[in-house]
Structures are given as structure tokens and as C-alpha cells.
Enzyme design. Structure first.
Site, PDB file in Angstrom:
ATOM      1  N   LYS A  82     -42.412  -2.491 -33.960  1.00  0.00           N
ATOM      2  CA  LYS A  82     -42.708  -1.689 -35.162  1.00  0.00           C
ATOM      3  C   LYS A  82     -41.500  -0.816 -35.533  1.00  0.00           C
ATOM      4  O   LYS A  82     -41.122  -0.716 -36.683  1.00  0.00           O
ATOM      5  CB  LYS A  82     -43.912  -0.756 -34.928  1.00  0.00           C
ATOM      6  CG  LYS A  82     -45.224  -1.445 -34.687  1.00  0.00           C
ATOM      7  CD  LYS A  82     -46.370  -0.444 -34.618  1.00  0.00           C
ATOM      8  CE  LYS A  82     -46.334   0.505 -33.440  1.00  0.00           C
ATOM      9  NZ  LYS A  82     -46.581  -0.120 -32.128  1.00  0.00           N
ATOM     10  N   ARG A 159     -53.744   5.355 -35.837  1.00  0.00           N
ATOM     11  CA  ARG A 159     -54.052   4.584 -34.632  1.00  0.00           C
ATOM     12  C   ARG A 159     -55.530   4.644 -34.292  1.00  0.00           C
ATOM     13  O   ARG A 159     -55.964   4.010 -33.332  1.00  0.00           O
ATOM     14  CB  ARG A 159     -53.283   5.181 -33.465  1.00  0.00           C
ATOM     15  CG  ARG A 159     -52.159   4.327 -32.930  1.00  0.00           C
ATOM     16  CD  ARG A 159     -51.476   5.179 -31.902  1.00  0.00           C
ATOM     17  NE  ARG A 159     -50.687   4.495 -30.966  1.00  0.00           N
ATOM     18  CZ  ARG A 159     -49.353   4.404 -31.027  1.00  0.00           C
ATOM     19  NH1 ARG A 159     -48.707   4.863 -32.063  1.00  0.00           N
ATOM     20  NH2 ARG A 159     -48.687   3.850 -30.055  1.00  0.00           N
ATOM     21  N   ARG A 193     -37.263  -2.176 -22.713  1.00  0.00           N
ATOM     22  CA  ARG A 193     -36.810  -1.202 -23.710  1.00  0.00           C
ATOM     23  C   ARG A 193     -35.880  -0.154 -23.093  1.00  0.00           C
ATOM     24  O   ARG A 193     -36.183   0.381 -22.022  1.00  0.00           O
ATOM     25  CB  ARG A 193     -38.069  -0.522 -24.261  1.00  0.00           C
ATOM     26  CG  ARG A 193     -37.952  -0.007 -25.626  1.00  0.00           C
ATOM     27  CD  ARG A 193     -39.188  -0.133 -26.431  1.00  0.00           C
ATOM     28  NE  ARG A 193     -40.389   0.492 -25.893  1.00  0.00           N
ATOM     29  CZ  ARG A 193     -41.518   0.560 -26.586  1.00  0.00           C
ATOM     30  NH1 ARG A 193     -41.585   0.068 -27.794  1.00  0.00           N
ATOM     31  NH2 ARG A 193     -42.590   1.097 -26.048  1.00  0.00           N
ATOM     32  N   ARG A 237     -38.030   5.037 -21.365  1.00  0.00           N
ATOM     33  CA  ARG A 237     -39.126   5.964 -21.689  1.00  0.00           C
ATOM     34  C   ARG A 237     -40.040   6.117 -20.485  1.00  0.00           C
ATOM     35  O   ARG A 237     -40.355   5.136 -19.823  1.00  0.00           O
ATOM     36  CB  ARG A 237     -39.933   5.413 -22.870  1.00  0.00           C
ATOM     37  CG  ARG A 237     -39.453   5.903 -24.209  1.00  0.00           C
ATOM     38  CD  ARG A 237     -40.097   5.171 -25.355  1.00  0.00           C
ATOM     39  NE  ARG A 237     -41.558   5.102 -25.298  1.00  0.00           N
ATOM     40  CZ  ARG A 237     -42.304   4.628 -26.291  1.00  0.00           C
ATOM     41  NH1 ARG A 237     -41.732   4.183 -27.393  1.00  0.00           N
ATOM     42  NH2 ARG A 237     -43.613   4.584 -26.181  1.00  0.00           N
ATOM     43  N   ARG A 248     -51.696   1.224 -22.311  1.00  0.00           N
ATOM     44  CA  ARG A 248     -51.478   1.376 -23.762  1.00  0.00           C
ATOM     45  C   ARG A 248     -51.940   0.138 -24.512  1.00  0.00           C
ATOM     46  O   ARG A 248     -52.506   0.242 -25.599  1.00  0.00           O
ATOM     47  CB  ARG A 248     -50.003   1.667 -24.048  1.00  0.00           C
ATOM     48  CG  ARG A 248     -49.689   3.138 -23.818  1.00  0.00           C
ATOM     49  CD  ARG A 248     -48.221   3.440 -23.625  1.00  0.00           C
ATOM     50  NE  ARG A 248     -47.349   2.842 -24.589  1.00  0.00           N
ATOM     51  CZ  ARG A 248     -46.093   2.435 -24.301  1.00  0.00           C
ATOM     52  NH1 ARG A 248     -45.617   2.564 -23.082  1.00  0.00           N
ATOM     53  NH2 ARG A 248     -45.341   1.925 -25.231  1.00  0.00           N
TER      54      ARG A 248
END
Ligand code: ADP
Length: 302
Positions: A82, A159, A193, A237, A248
Site C-alpha cells: 500500500k 481499517r 521490509r 520495524r 496483523r
């Protein structure tokens, strides 16, 4: 005019015309709907003090539809991309990229009154309360309004159904782009990531190369490696660990998939299956958005 054409094309994809910024009045009205817990309402009513600022702040109203640029939303599972695709589109369309995850992380690193509470929630992979998210978002929109920003692409908001209802009630969302990617790739992408601790650039070290089998197509996504000056400054992260990513993804299914249905039923949802990495997906996304003849597309893709 190119900008107007873009806007009109975007509007053809779904769309609506009247406009208003979220107002304090609207947010308050919605936040005090029956879905709001008494504790949350008490928190919102609380008198301001230096240690506990009010959760909702005022921000200006701007109603003239001619004054605004696109108002789009990006939906999709954690790791789907995203941030990558929405920020590229923002550069192309000249609108701000507003990612509620970034707003949460800014608040976390600010050591402000909310940061300890937020760290606990985020590091368990849970969602932050609607009240806190709406407050962070309204502050961000207010700051943007003061700088003369117009339009936005929201990334990571709404969300929950309640967030979607509040947004729908206070402004017109033109288009909702739902990015989709096969599930076995999402976890790998989250774990790969990396962020440059100096410039904030986003990279991905995962090398995804799944061969097609049993009629199912394969997928190739090259790593998005950092330039040499970022390579030694990469961080991960704190919520990109395997256990937290799985949580998640579970919460996304439970809380955010109904948001897709919310927009689908209003004719605003554009489903987009990512065919592979950026070189393959970006031109196809532009095509799906009728932006493929846009002059600036090459520079935005760089
Ligand atoms: P991702 O999409 O990869 O899960 P984000 O960067 O969008 O990550 O968000 C990071 C975290 O910030 C989320 O796990 C959640 O705790 C919080 N968050 C972000 N946006 C929202 C939102 N709209 N509502 C509630 N919590 C949010």
C-alpha cells in the site's frame, strides 16, 4: 487541463462530487454514536490539561468542490505494498500521502503522552483505538489544510467499519483501491521490509520467486535494495516479526475485510491483483486507473 482531466477520469471510476473536510462537529457527532464506549466518550469530554490533551481538535472546513484534488483510499493486507504504490500515485497526482501507520510511528517516537500505550498495542499487532487514530488523522489534515494541501490518498485508514462510516459521513471518497496479493507472499514481504534510519526510505530484501504449479501462476518479485549510502543504516520495524505479522494478518481478515465490503456495496471499490513486483505492477495499476498516458508517470516510477 491535465489536472482536471485526471480528476474527471478518476471521477468516472466511481464517483461523487460534493466535498467537505472532516469537521470537528461531524467527528464529535460520530464519535458519540452508540458504538462509542462510555470510557472513550469520557476521554473525549475530558477537560484539557497539560498532561492530557483533548483527543479531538478543531480544524477548518472547506466546501468548494473546485478547490480539491482526488480523495482516494488504499486498502490491503499488511505487506501488500500500500505504502509503495500509494506514495507513487501521490507524487504523480500531486496530493499528500497520509498513512495512519506513519502517524502512529511518529507519535511513538515522539515520547508524547500516548507513546507508551501505543507501543504496547502496535507491538502486539493490534489496532489502535478509533478515537486515537481519528485524532492523529484530524491533526494531520488540519496541518495539511494550513499548508494549503488539497485532496489526499489515505493509506491504512479506514481499517474498521466504524472508521469507514465516520469517513463516509464527513467527506466524499472518490475511489478505494484494494490491493491484493497471494497470502504466502505477504508474510515474506513483511519480514523482508527494511527502513533507512536516516532518510526514512523503504526497501525490501525479500527475493520472491515462486514457480507456478497445478495451474496456479508463479510470481516473481525482485528485492527492492537500498542505495549504498543507506545500506548500513537499515532497520526493521518492531512489529515486523513473524508472530506479530501473523497477528496483523489475522486482524486484517477480521476487522478490515468488512471495510472492503462497505466500499464494494457503494460501488467505490477497485480490486487490483498485483501481478508481480513494481516493474510489472506499476504500469498495470496506472492502466487500471486510466492514468497510463500521464506525462509524469516515468519520473514517478523512478
Ligand atoms: P501494516 O499495514 O503493514 O499492518 P501500518 O504501517 O499501516 O502497517 O500500521 C502499523 C500499525 O499502526 C498497525 O498494526 C496498527 O496498530 C496501527 N494502525 C495504523 N492505522 C490504523 C488504523 N486505521 N486503525 C487502527 N490502528 C491503526
Amino acid at each position: 487541463m491535465a489536472a482536471l482531466n485526471r480528476l474527471l477520469r478518476a471521477k468516472e471510476l466511481s464517483l461523487s462530487s460534493s466535498y467537505s473536510w472532516m469537521t470537528t462537529t461531524c467527528l464529535r457527532r460520530n464519535l458519540f454514536s452508540t458504538a462509542v464506549s462510555e470510557a472513550a466518550a469520557a476521554e473525549l469530554h475530558r477537560a484539557p490539561s497539560s498532561s492530557s490533551p483533548p483527543l479531538i481538535k478543531a480544524f477548518p472546513v472547506r466546501r468548494d468542490p473546485k478547490e480539491r484534488n482526488v480523495q482516494w483510499v488504499f486498502l490491503g493486507c499488511p505487506g501488500v505494498g500500500k505504502g509503495t504504490y500509494s506514495s507513487r500515485l501521490c507524487s504523480l497526482l500531486g496530493v499528500p500521502h497520509i498513512a495512519t501507520g506513519d502517524l502512529v510511528r511518529e507519535e511513538l517516537s515522539s515520547s508524547g503522552p500516548l507513546s507508551k500505550q501505543l507501543a504496547e498495542i502496535v507491538n502486539q499487532g493490534k489496532l489502535v483505538s478509533d478515537e486515537i487514530i481519528l485524532n492523529l488523522l484530524s491533526q494531520r489534515l488540519e496541518a495539511g489544510e494550513a499548508k494549503g494541501e488539497s485532496g489526499f490518498i489515505l493509506d491504512g485508514f479506514p481499517r474498521t467499519i466504524r472508521q469507514a462510516e465516520i469517513l463516509e459521513d464527513v467527506t466524499d471518497i472518490d475511489l478505494v483501491i484494494n490491493l491484493k496479493l497471494r497470502e504466502d507472499v505477504l508474510l515474506e514481504k513483511c519480514l523482508g521490509r527494511r527502513i533507512c534510519s536516516q532518510c526514512g526510505g523503504n526497501f525490501n530484501v525479500a527475493n520472491i520467486d515462486i514457480k507456478g504449479e497445478n495451474g496456479r501462476p508463479g510470481i516473481y518479485m525482485a528485492p527492492l535494495l537500498p542505495p549504498p549510502h543507506c545500506a548500513s543504516k537499515l532497520i526493521t520495524r518492531s512489529d515486523d516479526t513473524e508472530a506479530v505479522v501473523k497477528e496483523r494478518l489475522r486482524i486484517y481478515d477480521e476487522m478490515s475485510q468488512p471495510v472492503e465490503e462497505f466500499y464494494r456495496s457503494r460501488g467505490k471499490l477497485l480490486e487490483f491483483d498485483l501481478p508481480g513486483g513494481i516493474p510489472e505492477s506499476w504500469p498495470k495499476l496506472l492502466q487500471a486507473l486510466n492514468l497510463d498516458d500521464h506525462d509524469d508517470k516515468q519520473s514517478a516510477a523512478a
